[in-house]
Design an enzyme around this catalytic site. Structure first.
Site, PDB file in Angstrom:
ATOM      1  N   ARG A  82       0.855  -1.177   0.000  1.00  0.00           N
ATOM      2  CA  ARG A  82       0.000   0.000   0.000  1.00  0.00           C
ATOM      3  C   ARG A  82       0.891   1.228   0.000  1.00  0.00           C
ATOM      4  O   ARG A  82       1.885   1.264   0.736  1.00  0.00           O
ATOM      5  CB  ARG A  82      -0.834  -0.001   1.286  1.00  0.00           C
ATOM      6  CG  ARG A  82      -2.268   0.338   1.104  1.00  0.00           C
ATOM      7  CD  ARG A  82      -2.979   0.487   2.415  1.00  0.00           C
ATOM      8  NE  ARG A  82      -3.469   1.862   2.535  1.00  0.00           N
ATOM      9  CZ  ARG A  82      -4.541   2.328   1.912  1.00  0.00           C
ATOM     10  NH1 ARG A  82      -5.256   1.548   1.161  1.00  0.00           N
ATOM     11  NH2 ARG A  82      -4.900   3.589   2.038  1.00  0.00           N
ATOM     12  N   ASN A 135      12.166  -0.524   4.256  1.00  0.00           N
ATOM     13  CA  ASN A 135      11.385  -1.316   3.299  1.00  0.00           C
ATOM     14  C   ASN A 135      12.332  -2.259   2.573  1.00  0.00           C
ATOM     15  O   ASN A 135      13.531  -1.990   2.463  1.00  0.00           O
ATOM     16  CB  ASN A 135      10.693  -0.393   2.286  1.00  0.00           C
ATOM     17  CG  ASN A 135       9.810  -1.162   1.314  1.00  0.00           C
ATOM     18  OD1 ASN A 135       9.124  -2.115   1.695  1.00  0.00           O
ATOM     19  ND2 ASN A 135       9.834  -0.776   0.049  1.00  0.00           N
ATOM     20  N   HIS A 186      12.550  -3.977  -1.205  1.00  0.00           N
ATOM     21  CA  HIS A 186      11.931  -3.890  -2.530  1.00  0.00           C
ATOM     22  C   HIS A 186      12.667  -4.848  -3.460  1.00  0.00           C
ATOM     23  O   HIS A 186      13.906  -4.796  -3.554  1.00  0.00           O
ATOM     24  CB  HIS A 186      12.025  -2.454  -3.064  1.00  0.00           C
ATOM     25  CG  HIS A 186      11.437  -2.324  -4.432  1.00  0.00           C
ATOM     26  ND1 HIS A 186      10.083  -2.245  -4.647  1.00  0.00           N
ATOM     27  CD2 HIS A 186      12.031  -2.299  -5.646  1.00  0.00           C
ATOM     28  CE1 HIS A 186       9.863  -2.180  -5.956  1.00  0.00           C
ATOM     29  NE2 HIS A 186      11.023  -2.209  -6.574  1.00  0.00           N
ATOM     30  N   SER A 218      16.561  -4.897  -2.607  1.00  0.00           N
ATOM     31  CA  SER A 218      17.187  -3.754  -1.928  1.00  0.00           C
ATOM     32  C   SER A 218      16.461  -3.454  -0.622  1.00  0.00           C
ATOM     33  O   SER A 218      15.236  -3.349  -0.597  1.00  0.00           O
ATOM     34  CB  SER A 218      17.077  -2.484  -2.790  1.00  0.00           C
ATOM     35  OG  SER A 218      17.563  -2.685  -4.100  1.00  0.00           O
ATOM     36  N   ASP A 235       9.686   3.887  -3.247  1.00  0.00           N
ATOM     37  CA  ASP A 235      10.863   3.036  -3.504  1.00  0.00           C
ATOM     38  C   ASP A 235      12.103   3.875  -3.831  1.00  0.00           C
ATOM     39  O   ASP A 235      13.003   3.418  -4.536  1.00  0.00           O
ATOM     40  CB  ASP A 235      10.587   2.039  -4.653  1.00  0.00           C
ATOM     41  CG  ASP A 235       9.412   1.114  -4.334  1.00  0.00           C
ATOM     42  OD1 ASP A 235       9.246   0.766  -3.153  1.00  0.00           O
ATOM     43  OD2 ASP A 235       8.676   0.758  -5.271  1.00  0.00           O
TER      44      ASP A 235
HETATM   45  C1  GRF Z   1       9.019  -9.477  -0.919  1.00  0.00           C
HETATM   46  O1  GRF Z   1       9.555 -10.036  -2.078  1.00  0.00           O
HETATM   47  C2  GRF Z   1       9.404  -8.033  -0.791  1.00  0.00           C
HETATM   48  O2  GRF Z   1      10.558  -7.689  -1.482  1.00  0.00           O
HETATM   49  C3  GRF Z   1       8.248  -7.300  -1.410  1.00  0.00           C
HETATM   50  O3  GRF Z   1       7.126  -8.082  -1.115  1.00  0.00           O
HETATM   51  C4  GRF Z   1       7.512  -9.429  -0.926  1.00  0.00           C
HETATM   52  C5  GRF Z   1       6.914  -9.858   0.376  1.00  0.00           C
HETATM   53  O4  GRF Z   1       7.009 -11.235   0.571  1.00  0.00           O
HETATM   54  N1  GRF Z   1       8.188  -5.945  -0.912  1.00  0.00           N
HETATM   55  P1  GRF Z   1       6.644 -11.870   1.965  1.00  0.00           P
HETATM   56  O5  GRF Z   1       5.211 -11.489   2.303  1.00  0.00           O
HETATM   57  O6  GRF Z   1       7.624 -11.371   2.979  1.00  0.00           O
HETATM   58  O7  GRF Z   1       6.776 -13.363   1.756  1.00  0.00           O
END
Ligand code: GRF
Length: 212
Positions: free
Chosen positions: A91, A107, A109, A136, A145
């Site tokens: 979100r 975060n 990403h 990252s 991001d």
């Molecule tokens: C991860 O790949 C992360 O990089 C992205 O969302 C995914 C979340 O996966 N932001 P999970 O719910 O931790 O398995």
């Protein structure tokens, strides 16, 4: 002990790596709450199984993004966290919300930022014939991001790779680097100064720290 609140939307495998890190002592902190915007997120069950309070704030119950973000802020503030960790929280957060946690929100990403901000990063890397891809960890700023990168991990891409296969290989890397960065933060080794990530007093380059 430092306090962490984790925000999720889905399977929560990164959340699990942080729960495990807190349990086995590789992260010196407590996850004091998990907040999801999806009621069916498997990460909620992971939190419950670990005895962590898990809450769901569904956007359907709020009239606007500002109203949702105000409720989210109030929910998180109750726990007075030292760090807010976005772990697959799907979100967009408003600028006002993000400002409240400047230098205190991370975060992960799934791309080698600044390449491929936004969605479908794995698909884009495969479609473009990239030879490598990655993930990252970065501080969250008002730019989606776009905050300073702290640590990246890379994987090679092969001609017969599938999107799902790449997602899984990337996640394996994520489960390694995210707990590492969180531990740097809770050990006061990592800060954000003047929009730069700083580790052990040294501003990090654009691609983040060099760690094997
Ligand atoms: C991860 O790949 C992360 O990089 C992205 O969302 C995914 C979340 O996966 N932001 P999970 O719910 O931790 O398995």
């Amino acid at each position: 002990m430092k306090k962490i609140v984790v925000l999720i939307s889905g399977s929560g495998s990164n959340l699990q790596s942080l729960i495990d890190g807190c349990h086995n002592g590789t992260i010196n902190a407590d996850i004091v709450a998990v907040v999801s915007n999806q009621s069916d997120a498997y990460g909620i069950i992971r939190a419950q199984e670990a005895g962590i309070p898990a809450l769901c704030l569904n956007a359907k119950n709020y009239l606007s993004r500002d109203e949702y973000d105000a409720a989210l802020l109030e929910t998180i503030a109750q726990y007075q966290p030292d760090l807010v960790v976005l772990a697959g929280f799907m979100r967009i957060l408003s600028s006002n919300f993000v400002k409240n946690f400047s230098g205190k929100m991370l975060n992960i990403h799934p791309s080698l930022l600044p390449k491929y901000p936004g969605l479908h990063t794995h698909r884009k890397a495969l479609e473009n014939g990239d030879k490598e891809h990655g993930t990252s960890v970065h501080f969250v700023t008002e730019e989606l991001d776009g905050g300073p990168v702290i640590l990246q991990a890379k994987i090679p891409l092969f001609t017969d790779d599938t999107e799902n296969g790449v997602i899984e290989r990337i996640k394996t890397k994520e489960h390694h680097i995210y707990p590492m960065v969180v531990q740097w933060f809770v050990n006061d080794r990592l800060t954000m100064i003047d929009g730069k990530a700083v580790l052990d007093g040294n501003p990090l380059p654009a691609q983040g720290a060099a760690v094997e």
